[in-house]
Design a protein around this motif. Structure first.
Motif, short mmCIF file in Angstrom:
data_model
loop_
_atom_site.label_atom_id
_atom_site.label_comp_id
_atom_site.label_asym_id
_atom_site.label_seq_id
_atom_site.Cartn_x
_atom_site.Cartn_y
_atom_site.Cartn_z
N TRP A 28 0.84 -1.20 0.00
CA TRP A 28 0.00 0.00 0.00
C TRP A 28 0.86 1.24 0.00
O TRP A 28 1.91 1.29 0.66
N HIS A 29 0.44 2.25 -0.70
CA HIS A 29 1.23 3.48 -0.85
C HIS A 29 1.66 4.06 0.50
O HIS A 29 0.94 3.97 1.48
N LEU A 30 2.85 4.66 0.50
CA LEU A 30 3.32 5.34 1.71
C LEU A 30 2.67 6.70 1.85
O LEU A 30 2.53 7.23 2.93
N SER A 31 2.27 7.27 0.70
CA SER A 31 1.60 8.57 0.70
C SER A 31 0.34 8.47 -0.15
O SER A 31 0.37 7.84 -1.20
N TYR B 246 0.31 5.16 -7.77
CA TYR B 246 -0.51 3.95 -7.69
C TYR B 246 -0.84 3.64 -6.23
O TYR B 246 -0.06 3.96 -5.33
N ASP B 247 -1.96 2.97 -6.02
CA ASP B 247 -2.39 2.66 -4.66
C ASP B 247 -1.58 1.52 -4.04
O ASP B 247 -1.31 1.51 -2.85
N ILE C 18 -1.30 -1.72 -8.66
CA ILE C 18 -2.77 -1.75 -8.67
C ILE C 18 -3.25 -0.34 -8.38
O ILE C 18 -2.83 0.29 -7.40
N GLU C 19 -4.13 0.14 -9.23
CA GLU C 19 -4.77 1.44 -9.03
C GLU C 19 -6.26 1.18 -8.80
O GLU C 19 -6.93 0.53 -9.62
N VAL C 20 -6.78 1.66 -7.68
CA VAL C 20 -8.19 1.44 -7.32
C VAL C 20 -8.99 2.68 -7.71
O VAL C 20 -8.66 3.80 -7.31
N LYS C 21 -10.05 2.46 -8.49
CA LYS C 21 -10.94 3.55 -8.90
C LYS C 21 -12.35 3.23 -8.41
O LYS C 21 -12.77 2.07 -8.41
N SER C 22 -13.08 4.25 -8.00
CA SER C 22 -14.45 4.05 -7.55
C SER C 22 -15.37 5.08 -8.20
O SER C 22 -14.93 6.15 -8.59
N SER C 23 -16.63 4.71 -8.29
CA SER C 23 -17.61 5.60 -8.91
C SER C 23 -18.94 5.48 -8.20
O SER C 23 -19.38 4.37 -7.86
N THR C 24 -19.61 6.61 -7.98
CA THR C 24 -20.94 6.62 -7.36
C THR C 24 -22.05 6.80 -8.39
O THR C 24 -23.22 6.86 -8.04
N THR C 25 -21.69 6.89 -9.67
CA THR C 25 -22.69 7.17 -10.71
C THR C 25 -23.34 5.91 -11.27
O THR C 25 -24.29 6.02 -12.04
N GLY C 26 -22.83 4.74 -10.90
CA GLY C 26 -23.34 3.51 -11.50
C GLY C 26 -22.65 3.18 -12.81
O GLY C 26 -22.90 2.14 -13.41
N LYS C 27 -21.79 4.07 -13.28
CA LYS C 27 -21.03 3.85 -14.51
C LYS C 27 -19.56 3.74 -14.14
O LYS C 27 -19.09 4.39 -13.21
N ARG C 28 -18.84 2.97 -14.93
CA ARG C 28 -17.40 2.81 -14.70
C ARG C 28 -16.64 3.90 -15.44
O ARG C 28 -15.87 3.66 -16.36
#
Length: 194
Positions: A32-35, A40-41, A49-59
């Motif tokens: 996991w990233h130090l900062s 990258y996460d 690994i880069e983690v992306k999230s969305s609240t719109t229901g679309k990627r």
């Protein structure tokens, strides 16, 4: 904890979800990233690994041009998670508790988790612990993509242009089969088993 927040609560929640679901939480925490400002996460050897999230229901996710154009020999996996704020959902504190129970025998890893959460949330840590997200929806929505398959703009930028950000809709991007990740190694294998 007195610093300005460095990432959204939603983004941190998605990272913690991935760690909490992992078959090897220790491996992910070590990577996991130090900062919160790292490119990258998660980073280990030649894997990112880069983690992306969305609240719109679309990627639809925001990327830095550099994230989709890694150095030669670096393999980047993008994790896309759909999240929804709900009053009865799971909080960051509850995800941290799940992770802490998995790594309770390793005080250094416990300290690292607390440090990253504190650095990320800064002075908003108290209010951030009240935000709750739909755990089951997020868990079922996790999908993985190779950075090589994600549409990207030409990395050969005109002189003087840098720090390029853009949004990509992953609707037509092929998803990586988890079986391929399971047969691999390192942090890619760690996120494939949940």
């Amino acid at each position: 904890l007195s610093q300005v927040p460095r990432k959204s609560v939603q983004g941190l929640w998605a990272e913690l979800l991935l760690i909490s679901l992992s078959s090897n939480s220790v491996s992910l925490i070590r990577a996991w990233h130090l900062s919160p400002l790292d490119k990258y996460d998660f980073s280990e050897n030649n894997q990112r690994i880069e983690v992306k999230s969305s609240t719109t229901g679309k990627r639809e996710h925001h990327f830095l041009l550099e994230q989709l154009n890694p150095q030669s020999g670096i393999n980047v996996l993008v994790s896309s998670i759909l999240v929804e704020r709900v009053g009865t959902g799971m909080s960051i504190s509850e995800l941290v508790d799940i992770i802490r129970s998995k790594i309770s025998s390793d005080p250094n890893k416990l300290l690292h988790v607390d440090r990253i959460v504190g650095l990320t949330l800064g002075r908003k840590w108290q209010s951030a612990t009240k935000d709750r997200f739909n755990y089951e929806l997020a868990k079922k929505s996790i999908a993985f993509y190779s950075s090589r398959a994600i549409p990207c703009i030409n990395p050969d930028l005109p002189k003087g242009i840098s720090d390029v950000h853009f949004v990509v809709d992953l609707i037509d991007t092929p998803v990586i089969d988890k079986k391929l990740l399971k047969s691999g190694s390192g942090i890619f294998q760690a996120v494939s088993k949940y």
